[in-house]
Design a protein around this motif. Structure first.
Motif, mmCIF file in Angstrom:
data_model
loop_
_atom_site.group_PDB
_atom_site.id
_atom_site.type_symbol
_atom_site.label_atom_id
_atom_site.label_comp_id
_atom_site.label_asym_id
_atom_site.label_seq_id
_atom_site.Cartn_x
_atom_site.Cartn_y
_atom_site.Cartn_z
ATOM 1 N N UNK A 1 0.824 -1.209 0.000
ATOM 2 C CA UNK A 1 0.000 0.000 0.000
ATOM 3 C C UNK A 1 0.861 1.264 0.000
ATOM 4 N N UNK A 2 1.997 1.217 0.693
ATOM 5 C CA UNK A 2 2.913 2.370 0.649
ATOM 6 C C UNK A 2 3.347 2.642 -0.793
ATOM 7 N N UNK A 3 3.655 1.572 -1.500
ATOM 8 C CA UNK A 3 4.075 1.724 -2.896
ATOM 9 C C UNK A 3 2.946 2.290 -3.749
ATOM 10 N N UNK A 4 1.709 1.833 -3.480
ATOM 11 C CA UNK A 4 0.563 2.366 -4.222
ATOM 12 C C UNK A 4 0.363 3.853 -3.938
ATOM 13 N N UNK A 5 0.439 4.240 -2.673
ATOM 14 C CA UNK A 5 0.299 5.655 -2.329
ATOM 15 C C UNK A 5 1.386 6.480 -3.024
ATOM 16 N N UNK A 6 2.600 5.966 -3.035
ATOM 17 C CA UNK A 6 3.709 6.684 -3.664
ATOM 18 C C UNK A 6 3.491 6.821 -5.169
ATOM 19 N N UNK A 7 3.170 5.696 -5.822
ATOM 20 C CA UNK A 7 3.067 5.718 -7.286
ATOM 21 C C UNK A 7 1.828 6.444 -7.790
ATOM 22 N N UNK A 8 0.741 6.436 -6.999
ATOM 23 C CA UNK A 8 -0.502 7.049 -7.452
ATOM 24 C C UNK A 8 -0.681 8.483 -6.944
ATOM 25 N N UNK A 9 -0.103 8.803 -5.777
ATOM 26 C CA UNK A 9 -0.449 10.075 -5.161
ATOM 27 C C UNK A 9 0.746 10.932 -4.753
ATOM 28 N N UNK A 10 1.969 10.414 -4.852
ATOM 29 C CA UNK A 10 3.138 11.216 -4.513
ATOM 30 C C UNK A 10 3.910 11.619 -5.756
ATOM 31 N N UNK A 11 4.156 10.664 -6.672
ATOM 32 C CA UNK A 11 4.857 10.986 -7.921
ATOM 33 C C UNK A 11 4.026 12.010 -8.691
ATOM 34 N N UNK B 1 1.942 13.907 -11.439
ATOM 35 C CA UNK B 1 0.974 13.301 -12.348
ATOM 36 C C UNK B 1 1.589 12.890 -13.699
ATOM 37 N N UNK B 2 2.390 13.738 -14.388
ATOM 38 C CA UNK B 2 2.897 13.340 -15.696
ATOM 39 C C UNK B 2 3.802 12.107 -15.672
ATOM 40 N N UNK B 3 4.365 11.770 -14.498
ATOM 41 C CA UNK B 3 5.292 10.655 -14.420
ATOM 42 C C UNK B 3 4.652 9.383 -13.884
ATOM 43 N N UNK B 4 3.367 9.442 -13.563
ATOM 44 C CA UNK B 4 2.700 8.258 -12.999
ATOM 45 C C UNK B 4 2.456 7.206 -14.087
ATOM 46 N N UNK B 5 2.573 5.945 -13.668
ATOM 47 C CA UNK B 5 2.281 4.851 -14.598
ATOM 48 C C UNK B 5 0.776 4.675 -14.719
#
Length: 386
Positions: A370-380, A382-386
């Motif tokens: 879940x930490x990874x999900x929060x990072x990839x979806x909500x911290x990175x 927007x233009x760099x999100x997968x």
């Protein structure tokens, strides 16, 4: 906030059926299905099912209040009674009208169950590596493979199975499978460390055939991600109910435990620990309710299926589950220490409550996932999100 009569009904069930039964509910005996049948008599079984499918259509915010009460009595019972929300919400949002009428309406009428099957031995949390396949043969889908952890599968009315397309490995689907379908075998019930009043199973599919129309609309992995929003919020809520129970047990014990010239309640150390518990419980409650309100706002909108399909995982669902699992474990640890040596025995409920609490940070995505999900979806950005 849930209506007073509904809360009263659940509290009555907890008082009559769950109070002082921690030893009986902490065994690996057969599933206590008669107990769940008595909950259905309250009229609240599957309380979230839409009114158009014969259910009560209660919002998730009400579900938070109900699960809080149920988990105070027993988290395994609560888990069994609400986990069907995962699969049924997917069917409700992305199933055909015929599928909803055939599966959700009878479930609402009978107080039945649904199971969702995503986990596999090799795939683990990397569901993109799912090896269970669904092959198209005429008007049918043929499922083959094995699912590792699936709660309620042993007695569910139907299963929602995530499988990879045999024709296109990049395509994943979610398929509704009645439990009595030939080729579906429940291999075993897992012996769990906690939540022993619930049942989690390993399931095998060998040429299991269902109509191709049983496929839900959309990518199966995305649909699973969407369905996990509601169940993760309610899993977080079980931590709240368990924490409240631990707090109350600590207070009951402290009132009679002799300490110096008084009781343990006179100790400033005890007071500080209980004050910390109360703070955590209050924030846990706020987190769960806010996440539920975020979910309900989408569900009450014009096109929730489209909105969820765009958004996927809700940030507040992730953070509520993470925070409540961690805060709940802090409460459980402090609570067990207050009982001294008794906190490490089976004589008191505190040991069971600790084991029950631990599941919150493990199931439906461990904290690192879940930490990874929060990072990839909500911290990175927007233009760099997968």
């Amino acid at each position: 906030m849930v209506a007073p009569d509904l809360r009263k009904a659940v509290r009555g069930f907890v008082a009559q059926e769950l109070k002082d039964r921690h030893a009986q509910l902490d065994t690996r005996d057969e599933m206590p299905l008669p107990l769940y049948g008595r909950f259905a008599e309250t009229g609240l079984a599957n309380w979230w099912l839409p009114k158009e499918s014969g259910g009560q259509g209660l919002p998730l915010a009400d579900g938070v209040d109900l699960v809080n009460e149920l988990a105070y009595g027993d988290a395994g019972v609560a888990f069994t009674l609400f986990i069907s929300v995962l699969g049924t919400s997917i069917v409700s949002l992305y199933g055909s009208e015929e599928l909803k009428e055939r599966h959700l309406r009878p479930m609402a009428e009978r107080g039945g169950y649904c199971a969702t099957l995503g986990s596999e031995r090799e795939a683990g949390s990397e569901l993109g590596r799912t090896s269970t396949t669904a092959a198209r043969e005429g008007d049918e889908l043929v499922l083959s493979g094995e699912k590792f952890f699936s709660t309620n599968s042993g007695f569910a009315d139907f299963l929602v199975v995530v499988a990879r397309s045999a024709e296109d490995p990049s395509d994943h689907m979610a398929v509704v499978v009645p439990r009595d379908t030939p080729g579906l075998t429940v291999v075993r019930r897992w012996e769990m460390i906690g939540l022993r009043a619930s049942g989690t199973y390993e399931v095998h599919f060998d040429g299991c055939r269902v109509p191709a129309a049983n496929r839900l609309e959309g990518n199966g992995l995305r649909l699973l991600e969407i369905g996990l929003n509601a169940s993760r919020i309610l899993i977080a809520t079980t931590a709240l109910g368990i924490a409240r129970r631990i707090r109350d047990l600590c207070m009951e014990y402290a009132k009679t435990k002799r300490f110096r010239d008084g009781t343990l309640t006179d100790s400033p150390v005890f007071a500080a620990k209980l004050g910390q518990m109360e703070m955590l419980i209050d924030v846990m409650k706020s987190q769960c309710r806010q996440a539920a309100r975020d979910y309900d706002e989408i569900m009450e909108g014009a096109d929730p299926a489209a909105v969820f399909n765009r958004q996927g995982t809700l940030k507040s669902a992730l953070t509520a589950k993470m925070f409540c699992g961690q805060a709940g474990w802090e409460v459980a640890t402090a609570g067990s220490e207050m009982f001294g040596g008794l906190g490490y025995t089976d004589d008191l409920p505190i040991g069971k409550l600790m084991r029950d609490m631990r599941y919150v940070s493990i199931v439906e995505g461990g904290d690192d996932v879940l930490r990874d999900l929060v990072f990839s979806r909500y911290v990175i950005p927007v233009p760099r999100r997968s």
